[in-house]
Design a protein around this motif. Sequence first.
Motif, PDB file in Angstrom:
ATOM      1  N   VAL A  12     -48.712 -68.699  37.985  1.00  0.00           N
ATOM      2  CA  VAL A  12     -48.272 -67.298  37.956  1.00  0.00           C
ATOM      3  C   VAL A  12     -48.992 -66.508  39.040  1.00  0.00           C
ATOM      4  O   VAL A  12     -48.383 -65.684  39.739  1.00  0.00           O
ATOM      5  N   VAL A  16     -47.243 -64.268  41.913  1.00  0.00           N
ATOM      6  CA  VAL A  16     -47.520 -62.830  41.999  1.00  0.00           C
ATOM      7  C   VAL A  16     -48.100 -62.478  43.365  1.00  0.00           C
ATOM      8  O   VAL A  16     -47.697 -61.491  43.981  1.00  0.00           O
ATOM      9  N   THR A  65     -52.507 -56.916  38.212  1.00  0.00           N
ATOM     10  CA  THR A  65     -52.671 -58.227  37.595  1.00  0.00           C
ATOM     11  C   THR A  65     -53.675 -59.082  38.364  1.00  0.00           C
ATOM     12  O   THR A  65     -54.396 -59.874  37.764  1.00  0.00           O
ATOM     13  N   ILE A 142     -47.594 -60.132  32.489  1.00  0.00           N
ATOM     14  CA  ILE A 142     -48.507 -60.980  33.252  1.00  0.00           C
ATOM     15  C   ILE A 142     -49.948 -60.602  32.937  1.00  0.00           C
ATOM     16  O   ILE A 142     -50.799 -61.465  32.701  1.00  0.00           O
ATOM     17  N   TYR A 146     -53.015 -62.902  31.300  1.00  0.00           N
ATOM     18  CA  TYR A 146     -54.359 -63.034  31.869  1.00  0.00           C
ATOM     19  C   TYR A 146     -55.426 -62.577  30.873  1.00  0.00           C
ATOM     20  O   TYR A 146     -56.457 -63.230  30.722  1.00  0.00           O
TER      21      TYR A 146
END
Length: 169
Positions: A12, A16, A65, A142, A146
């Motif tokens: 991910v 991102v 993020t 997201i 995390y």
Amino acid sequence: MLAALDKLIKAVYKVVLAAIIAIGLVMLVVAWAHVFCRYVLNDSLTWSEELLKILLVWFCLLSTTIIAVQREHVSIVVFKEMMPKKVNHSLGFVTQVLMLIASIIVMIIGIDFVMIAGSRMTPALRIPYRYTFSAIPVAFAILSLYEFRNTVADFVKGPKFAIDIKPKD
């Protein structure tokens, strides 16, 4: 479980980061085109400012993020350094849980915004507002992933970081 989460987070994170870079480059090209058209051709682009606003929202929210995966949240370091190690660790865990809860709440609110926006169109680009508002639930989903990983890592005393992002000496 933590190893599987770390593997997912690495994938991910790469997506991102690529999206942030692509959005940044598109913003740069559109801004240059806007300035060129306005000052060289004496004819402004009618859609560029609207696109830049939409891309800026996505850019900023996705960038948060990256901060979360690096555990670089805003904090008052003076108080952290003054606390005993046990208290500092306990407060860090509580903070992590609160960040997870807040991320989930904002994600849910963002989903509501997307639903409310429906098919209303932006004035210049004539694209649905839901594409702009969808940055909120996407980014905070997201972020929740995390924060969930970091909370689990703190609880089981696993590795602090999912991704080794510090440059090697």
